[in-house]
Design a protein around this motif. Sequence first.
Motif, mmCIF file in Angstrom:
data_model
loop_
_atom_site.group_PDB
_atom_site.id
_atom_site.type_symbol
_atom_site.label_atom_id
_atom_site.label_comp_id
_atom_site.label_asym_id
_atom_site.label_seq_id
_atom_site.Cartn_x
_atom_site.Cartn_y
_atom_site.Cartn_z
ATOM 1 N N GLY A 18 46.306 -130.472 -40.979
ATOM 2 C CA GLY A 18 45.320 -131.517 -41.385
ATOM 3 C C GLY A 18 45.563 -132.231 -42.677
ATOM 4 N N LEU A 19 47.034 -131.878 -43.305
ATOM 5 C CA LEU A 19 47.190 -132.467 -44.441
ATOM 6 C C LEU A 19 47.599 -134.028 -44.353
ATOM 7 C CD1 LEU A 19 47.586 -131.320 -47.204
ATOM 8 C CD2 LEU A 19 49.970 -131.263 -46.686
ATOM 9 N N HIS A 20 47.300 -134.827 -45.167
ATOM 10 C CA HIS A 20 47.503 -136.193 -44.973
ATOM 11 C C HIS A 20 49.202 -136.618 -45.209
ATOM 12 C CE1 HIS A 20 48.244 -140.520 -46.149
ATOM 13 N NE2 HIS A 20 46.875 -140.611 -45.616
ATOM 14 N N VAL B 289 53.743 -138.541 -35.527
ATOM 15 C CA VAL B 289 52.721 -138.191 -36.762
ATOM 16 C C VAL B 289 51.913 -139.580 -37.171
ATOM 17 C CG1 VAL B 289 52.371 -138.016 -39.149
ATOM 18 C CG2 VAL B 289 54.003 -136.424 -38.132
ATOM 19 N N ALA B 290 50.718 -139.658 -36.895
ATOM 20 C CA ALA B 290 49.985 -140.828 -36.962
ATOM 21 C C ALA B 290 49.444 -140.862 -38.362
ATOM 22 C CB ALA B 290 48.686 -140.738 -35.969
ATOM 23 N N LEU B 291 49.433 -142.341 -38.904
ATOM 24 C CA LEU B 291 48.768 -142.376 -40.119
ATOM 25 C C LEU B 291 47.745 -143.190 -39.863
ATOM 26 C CD1 LEU B 291 49.054 -142.565 -43.188
ATOM 27 C CD2 LEU B 291 50.348 -144.780 -42.784
ATOM 28 N N SER B 292 46.501 -142.546 -40.223
ATOM 29 C CA SER B 292 45.175 -143.050 -39.913
ATOM 30 C C SER B 292 44.881 -144.352 -40.939
ATOM 31 C CB SER B 292 44.084 -142.105 -40.369
ATOM 32 O OG SER B 292 44.434 -141.677 -41.969
ATOM 33 N N THR C 117 59.915 -137.388 -44.717
ATOM 34 C CA THR C 117 58.307 -137.265 -44.926
ATOM 35 C C THR C 117 57.840 -138.777 -44.839
ATOM 36 O OG1 THR C 117 58.168 -135.321 -46.080
ATOM 37 C CG2 THR C 117 56.439 -136.877 -46.033
ATOM 38 N N LEU C 118 58.474 -139.529 -45.631
ATOM 39 C CA LEU C 118 58.018 -141.030 -45.444
ATOM 40 C C LEU C 118 58.284 -141.946 -44.114
ATOM 41 C CD1 LEU C 118 59.390 -142.407 -49.167
ATOM 42 C CD2 LEU C 118 57.159 -141.689 -48.478
ATOM 43 N N VAL C 119 59.206 -141.364 -43.574
ATOM 44 C CA VAL C 119 59.299 -142.158 -42.368
ATOM 45 C C VAL C 119 58.710 -141.555 -41.172
ATOM 46 C CG1 VAL C 119 61.591 -143.125 -42.726
ATOM 47 C CG2 VAL C 119 61.635 -141.090 -41.708
ATOM 48 N N ALA C 120 58.019 -140.335 -41.250
ATOM 49 C CA ALA C 120 57.367 -139.563 -40.323
ATOM 50 C C ALA C 120 56.585 -140.547 -39.526
ATOM 51 C CB ALA C 120 56.815 -138.337 -40.777
ATOM 52 N N PRO C 121 55.770 -141.499 -40.026
ATOM 53 C CA PRO C 121 54.986 -141.997 -39.399
ATOM 54 C C PRO C 121 55.717 -143.307 -38.513
ATOM 55 C CG PRO C 121 53.995 -142.082 -41.402
ATOM 56 C CD PRO C 121 55.416 -141.647 -41.485
ATOM 57 N N LEU C 122 57.005 -143.247 -38.987
ATOM 58 C CA LEU C 122 57.578 -144.459 -38.146
ATOM 59 C C LEU C 122 58.340 -144.295 -37.088
ATOM 60 C CD1 LEU C 122 59.074 -146.276 -41.336
ATOM 61 C CD2 LEU C 122 56.900 -146.568 -40.259
ATOM 62 N N VAL C 123 59.028 -143.031 -37.091
ATOM 63 C CA VAL C 123 60.054 -142.669 -36.122
ATOM 64 C C VAL C 123 59.478 -141.719 -35.033
ATOM 65 C CG1 VAL C 123 61.833 -143.039 -37.505
ATOM 66 C CG2 VAL C 123 60.884 -140.818 -37.475
ATOM 67 N N THR C 124 60.117 -141.455 -33.733
ATOM 68 C CA THR C 124 59.873 -140.471 -33.055
ATOM 69 C C THR C 124 60.509 -139.138 -33.703
ATOM 70 O OG1 THR C 124 61.772 -141.119 -31.778
ATOM 71 C CG2 THR C 124 59.444 -141.677 -30.888
#
Lengths: 348, 344
Positions: free
Chosen positions: B116-118, B179-182, B262-269
């Motif tokens: 649940g963390l951003h 990881v999805a970035l809302s 952490t920064l690339v988590a929304p970009l990569v598989t």
Amino acid sequence: MTTTTAPAAETAATKPLPRQPWNRHLLAIAVLTVLLIPLPLILPPAQASVAVRVLIFALMSIGWNMMSGFGGMFSFGHAAYFGIGAYAGGYLLVEHDVSPWIGMLVGMAVAAAFATLIGFLALRYKLRGAYFALATFAFAEMLRLWATNSEFVNRAVGYHVPLRPESSWWWLQFEPSSANYFWIALGLTVIALVVSVQFVRSRAGQFAKAARDDEDAAAAVGIPVMRYKLLTMALSAAITAVAGAFYVQYFLFIDPDLAFGSSVSIQAILPAVIGGVATIWGPVIGAVVMGPLNDVTATILRNPPPALEFLQGRGGLDVIVYGVLLIIIVLLLPQGIYGALRKRWSRR
Amino acid sequence: MTSASDQDHVAAGNGGGVAALDPDEVRASPARTVPWLRIAVIVALVVVAIVLAYVRAGSSVVVVQAVTTGILIGGVYGLVAMGLTLIFGVLDIVNFAHGSFLALALFLTFGLTQAGLHVYLALAISVPAMFLLGVLVQRGILAGAMGKPLENQLLITLGISLIIENALLLFFGANPRSVALSGDRGVPIFEAVANLSRILAFVGALLLAGLLYLLLQRTRLGTAIRAVAANDTGAQLVGIDTRVIYAVTFALGTACAGAAGTLVAPLVTIEPTTGSLFNIVAFVVVVLGGMGNVVGALVGGLIIGLAEQLGGIYLPGQSPLLSVFIVFVLVLFLRPQGLFRRSA
């Protein structure tokens, strides 16, 4: 350069070298070979295939050890040569119906040529240490990426060896459980071992070691350093290519990751490091340690103890064990198992 | 050359280039000089490369898109490579485990977002966690091999990477995760479109890189790190505890990998092997920027990001990584000292 070689060789010959038990090494190889010949007849089929894998590991690592151990040029890209051997065999067999034995020879030649090219560039531009290792790694990766995207070698699909109706020595194909696979692998490994003994005791090998220990001094006494380094690399690549060519025939399948992936380079390094770098027997001992690990961990994961129930059917444990073993060996036994044993014996 | 008060800590009176960490670099540039000519040449080469790509592609949209994507991901490469080059400059270790630390941070971030963390708040946990892990790994494993031949450290870090990568495989399986970035959406930049998450990763990477630079240049700790890089015996003689500096430096390096993860988590598989991709690229960037040169690593990151994207235009059908390796091999052979260092 050639004029200065002769006196250098003379001094090398007149100055007594530390006695090495070369003939004892050869005798040990002969005895071991005779002892191992009946092995596949005794072992159950599953264990026999482990034995073949041990021999493939040993073959790869004997090649790596020649360049990185005796030659002192740390390669992190032996997957390039393994893959060239594998793909040469696979390509010629599948596309042109050429016997794998000829494919093996072609693979050896191409791998040796490729190693000479990389070596020439690396030595010409004086890459050392980390830079040399990274360059070898880069070339192996480039081959992998190229093979993955090139129609010429079937892209990511790779090659499946066509199955033949009957066993054949010429096509290097037998019943899956046939002892012939073991004997062929044993024969190839023994040849590689004898070649490495003969290489190290030869003048070329001694020159390569001299260049490893002190390149400037070696050059100063007239050793053509570049020539002997390239020779070492070519021989090393050819041996590892044999492992690749045999691998395809045994597992009947090759693709870019299996051939050129960085894990292949690691598999060439690990046995030698575990057994003992720059020793004749190091790669063999390391391979005997590493080969069966895979099966042991697979058995554990198939029926894990209750506490590890959730790991059932997962992969990766074998490589974790390799990693732990690697760190322990490098920290505690930097000479490897054989090196440590030899030290203990000679002290006695 | 940051401030006079720091000078007394630095025994081996180094001139210090631009955050130069490698002793050779320090010797090579006695005064603080900005290599304008070299920068001009590099900029010219980049411009030529872009123009050639335009000629090859025949459409400006494709090229602008490639340049945008390349620069944005290049910033992240730069951050990863800064950590790697810092470790090399100070500890003389070619760290093959760097990418696996990044992968670990990826999975940590995945876990935290599941809880649940951003995503970007996860930085507050992943960075300290990776820092701590860096200290533990350096003190527990690598410290025993300091001063040994280069191969030993290389093999140890290789072992660490095998353990981390395969532990992730063992516990999480090979299934890719994400990881999805809302609120993630495409943002138009000139003719191109870039995802918000990509832009934020770039900005975050640059901010952290700037922080690291300030830390190295403006604090006592940074001065001590640079002193150890320049001359560890000298640093020890003036009272710097080199063991602490080694541990902290390694930890700073892994923290960079953690932040980048952490920064690339929304970009990569998110897979156990994702880290090794970044590791490869980071090596290229480090050599390009000059081993041990922190600013060079950032610039090298941008260049490699561009090379990767433009390579996709030059060599259609081939993997973009191939062009990265071609650049790498050329740099290794032609300028192994990196783009920003004078040849010895």
